[in-house]
Design a protein around this motif. Structure first.
Motif, PDB file in Angstrom:
ATOM      1  N   ASN A   1       0.763  -1.344  -0.011  1.00 31.63           N
ATOM      2  CA  ASN A   1       0.024   0.017   0.035  1.00 31.63           C
ATOM      3  C   ASN A   1       0.885   1.323   0.004  1.00 31.63           C
ATOM      4  N   ALA A   2       1.975   1.410   0.651  1.00 33.78           N
ATOM      5  CA  ALA A   2       2.641   2.397   0.780  1.00 33.78           C
ATOM      6  C   ALA A   2       3.546   2.533  -0.631  1.00 33.78           C
TER       7      ALA A   2
ATOM      8  N   TYR B   1       2.371   1.884  -3.377  1.00 33.25           N
ATOM      9  CA  TYR B   1       1.506   2.033  -4.673  1.00 33.25           C
ATOM     10  C   TYR B   1       1.198   3.724  -4.660  1.00 33.25           C
ATOM     11  N   SER B   2       1.181   4.326  -3.527  1.00 37.11           N
ATOM     12  CA  SER B   2       1.155   5.814  -3.209  1.00 37.11           C
ATOM     13  C   SER B   2       2.432   6.384  -4.110  1.00 37.11           C
ATOM     14  N   ALA B   3       3.542   5.882  -3.447  1.00 38.27           N
ATOM     15  CA  ALA B   3       4.834   6.238  -4.245  1.00 38.27           C
ATOM     16  C   ALA B   3       5.027   5.996  -5.604  1.00 38.27           C
ATOM     17  N   TYR B   4       4.600   4.931  -6.186  1.00 39.10           N
ATOM     18  CA  TYR B   4       4.594   4.471  -7.271  1.00 39.10           C
ATOM     19  C   TYR B   4       3.587   5.499  -8.411  1.00 39.10           C
ATOM     20  N   ALA B   5       2.251   5.818  -7.679  1.00 40.09           N
ATOM     21  CA  ALA B   5       1.397   6.569  -8.554  1.00 40.09           C
ATOM     22  C   ALA B   5       2.101   7.886  -8.919  1.00 40.09           C
ATOM     23  N   GLN B   6       3.003   8.461  -7.822  1.00 36.73           N
ATOM     24  CA  GLN B   6       3.528   9.676  -8.208  1.00 36.73           C
ATOM     25  C   GLN B   6       4.734   9.601  -9.186  1.00 36.73           C
TER      26      GLN B   6
END
Length: 263
Positions: free
Chosen positions: A111-112, A114-119
């Motif tokens: 989950n952590a 995914y947030s970084a990968y989206a950016q």
């Protein structure tokens, strides 16, 4: 005699799921409730279906797993050497913290990430999944390689530097060849971690652009839940690379795991 019989019984219990998977895959029309104990009329039809529908996923898993091995060893080898030979202050704390990272639940990391990968625009990409899967084997690789490199005499590296090699050249030409067994062991386990990964594959991919075999089997079961023969054939094909690697590299694994235990 009794020990042998008990060992054979335990082995039979452990291998029975593998046999049942292969048995179901070889039966042309298999249902989960009515499967013969032996494939009296074996057929490769299910394997044809598996290759035609999941062949791309197998190739994706292979590419991602190999990429994860390269990234993991490229980071773990110099880190382990630094912890083993440079006498860094707080080195033991770093090793302990590395071990602690393996206790963090995978879903929390996914989950952590995914947030970084989206950016960073790494969602649904080979590079993103390779980096994520490399992190699965990185703590184990660092700890294993460090345990092995501690046993390498510093005099060997110093002799190479006296002959004109710099620190990096000595590391590449002396330390890495001497650590071959540990490198193979760490690389193999990283490959297996990446090959069997499901959490990152499910969380970090929202399309079918990058679909490893674990995610392919998951979706395959949902789409063809009545065709268990094809599902089992896919599972058999996905187990073949790991089985081959374990058989080929077993002597290196034994030497790599025990190599750092004696100085």
């Amino acid at each position: 005699m009794w020990n042998t019989a008990a060992a054979l019984l335990i082995l039979a219990v452990l291998l029975f799921p593998v046999y049942w998977m292969l048995n179901t895959a070889l039966q042309p029309e298999s249902s989960i409730a009515a499967t013969e104990w032996f494939p009296l009329s074996p057929s490769l039809k299910n394997f044809d279906t598996a290759i035609s529908t999941q062949g791309g996923s197998l190739l994706t898993s292979f590419v991602v797993a190999l990429g994860a091995v390269v990234v993991c060893l490229a980071l773990a080898a110099p880190a382990a050497y630094g912890l083993a030979q440079f006498g860094l202050r707080g080195g033991q704390g770093i090793v302990f913290a590395t071990l602690i990272t393996q206790m963090v639940p995978g879903i929390v990391i996914a989950n952590a990430l995914y947030s970084a990968y989206a950016q960073l625009d790494l969602v649904n990409s080979y590079l993103g999944l390779i980096l994520a899967d490399a992190s699965l084997g990185l703590p184990f690789a660092v700890v294993l390689l460090r345990a092995f490199m501690v046993s390498i005499p510093s005099e060997v590296v110093e002799a190479a530097m006296v002959d004109g090699a710099n620190r990096f050249t000595a590391f590449v030409r002396i330390v890495l060849p001497m650590s071959r067994n540990a490198l193979i062991t760490a690389g193999l386990f990283t490959f297996l971690f990446a090959w069997s990964d499901f959490m990152f594959a499910l969380t970090l991919n929202t399309t079918d652009d990058v679909k490893p075999i674990t995610l392919g089997i998951y979706q395959f079961v949902g789409a063809h839940v009545s065709d268990w023969g094809a599902v089992m054939a896919t599972a058999v094909l996905s187990a073949v690379p790991a089985a081959i690697l374990l058989v080929v590299a077993q002597k290196y694994i034994a030497a790599g795991i025990t190599g750092g235990s004696v100085k």
